[in-house]
Scaffold this motif. Structure first.
Motif, PDB file in Angstrom:
ATOM      1  N   GLU A  24       0.823  -1.222   0.000  1.00 57.30           N
ATOM      2  CA  GLU A  24       0.000   0.000   0.000  1.00 57.30           C
ATOM      3  C   GLU A  24       0.855   1.271   0.000  1.00 57.30           C
ATOM      4  O   GLU A  24       0.628   2.191   0.787  1.00 57.30           O
ATOM      5  N   LYS A  64       2.049   4.745  -1.661  1.00 57.50           N
ATOM      6  CA  LYS A  64       1.528   5.760  -2.575  1.00 57.50           C
ATOM      7  C   LYS A  64       2.471   5.936  -3.759  1.00 57.50           C
ATOM      8  O   LYS A  64       3.695   5.932  -3.611  1.00 57.50           O
ATOM      9  N   TYR A  65       1.881   6.122  -4.946  1.00 61.03           N
ATOM     10  CA  TYR A  65       2.689   6.346  -6.147  1.00 61.03           C
ATOM     11  C   TYR A  65       1.809   6.932  -7.229  1.00 61.03           C
ATOM     12  O   TYR A  65       0.578   6.908  -7.151  1.00 61.03           O
ATOM     13  N   ASN A 115      -2.904   9.493  -7.684  1.00 63.35           N
ATOM     14  CA  ASN A 115      -3.136   9.243  -6.263  1.00 63.35           C
ATOM     15  C   ASN A 115      -3.473   7.777  -5.984  1.00 63.35           C
ATOM     16  O   ASN A 115      -4.457   7.458  -5.310  1.00 63.35           O
ATOM     17  N   SER A 116      -2.647   6.893  -6.490  1.00 67.17           N
ATOM     18  CA  SER A 116      -2.858   5.460  -6.311  1.00 67.17           C
ATOM     19  C   SER A 116      -1.989   4.919  -5.179  1.00 67.17           C
ATOM     20  O   SER A 116      -1.086   5.594  -4.671  1.00 67.17           O
ATOM     21  N   ARG A 117      -2.277   3.684  -4.804  1.00 68.02           N
ATOM     22  CA  ARG A 117      -1.441   2.929  -3.874  1.00 68.02           C
ATOM     23  C   ARG A 117      -1.115   1.594  -4.535  1.00 68.02           C
ATOM     24  O   ARG A 117      -2.018   0.856  -4.919  1.00 68.02           O
ATOM     25  N   HIS A 165      -5.043   2.102 -12.717  1.00 63.16           N
ATOM     26  CA  HIS A 165      -3.855   1.355 -12.315  1.00 63.16           C
ATOM     27  C   HIS A 165      -2.956   1.044 -13.509  1.00 63.16           C
ATOM     28  O   HIS A 165      -1.723   1.079 -13.399  1.00 63.16           O
ATOM     29  N   GLU A 202      -1.012   4.094 -14.355  1.00 61.32           N
ATOM     30  CA  GLU A 202       0.047   4.297 -13.361  1.00 61.32           C
ATOM     31  C   GLU A 202       1.230   3.352 -13.610  1.00 61.32           C
ATOM     32  O   GLU A 202       2.394   3.747 -13.464  1.00 61.32           O
TER      33      GLU A 202
END
Length: 239
Positions: free
Chosen positions: A110, A112-113, A117-119, A165, A168
């Protein structure tokens, strides 16, 4: 991941309001359980299926029981608790089951990246190799047209979150890191995995773009029983 104690069985009557399911015991008594699954659960929660449930000792829970597994009419077991996917993947990484993800010194969850604003589910790091970002997806959708084919699909419904995702992960590769999309197959009947273009065409196109950009796609299947769920073998991802 072991179930302690082993799961108990009942008959599934219905799943409703996304997070609830009604079960019936052999004495005909009925009760409601929590269902930790936000997907459509197509082919995984039909009335009459055998249901496997756990019981929590947390007195504050409104529904002390949780639906963990179902068994379809082909006697195939399905892990419908999507929270198990990350647990079994973490266990598999730590036990060097996933050969592509060995030899990292640290595993974080989990983290953050990204610009949206995802994990990331797991970040693997080591001093002598690029960081590895691992996004886990639970696969339980077996082909409904030909359930004997062993063909599984992801997603089982349109997923804006899943699309995010993928964007990302593409960004991670562009930054010089390693990105892995890991399909955790939690259905005994699934032997190959593909993107469900017939359900979410945009996701399928984004996944193809991600692969072209250098995102790695892996699929690992779990052995499932009332005692445990363990990732144990690699299966094919087919574009």
């Amino acid at each position: 991941m072991k179930y302690t104690p082993p799961l108990q069985t009942a008959t599934l009557l219905k799943r409703y309001k996304r997070f609830l399911a009604d079960l019936q015991l052999s004495d005909d008594s009925e009760f409601t359980v929590h269902c930790a699954n936000t997907g459509k659960m197509t082919g995984c929660a039909e009335p009459g299926f055998t249901a496997f449930y756990s019981t929590s000792d947390n007195a504050k829970r409104k529904y002390p029981h949780s639906l963990e597994l179902t068994q379809n009419n082909l006697t195939q077991l399905i892990c419908v608790n999507t929270a198990m996917a990350n647990k079994v993947v973490e266990e598999a990484i730590n036990n060097n089951v996933i050969s592509e993800l060995t030899d990292y010194e640290q595993l974080q969850s989990e983290v953050k990246y990204g610009n949206e604003n995802s994990r990331i589910d797991f970040l693997l790091t080591s001093n002598n190799k690029p960081n590895c970002y691992v996004e886990v997806k639970s696969v339980t959708l077996l082909s409904q047209n030909n359930p004997n084919s062993g063909q599984g699909y992801f997603p089982d419904t349109q997923t804006l979150r899943g699309q995010k995702h993928l964007r990302e992960l593409i960004e991670v590769v562009e930054q010089g890191h390693r990105a892995v999309l890991l399909f955790a197959v939690l259905h005994e009947g699934i032997n190959t995995v593909s993107a469900a273009a017939h359900i979410d065409e945009k996701y399928a196109k984004l996944l193809s773009q991600a692969i072209t950009a250098g995102v790695e796609v892996l699929a690992y299947k779990a052995a499932i029983s009332a005692h445990d769920v363990l990732l144990h073998k690699k299966i094919a991802f087919v574009e």
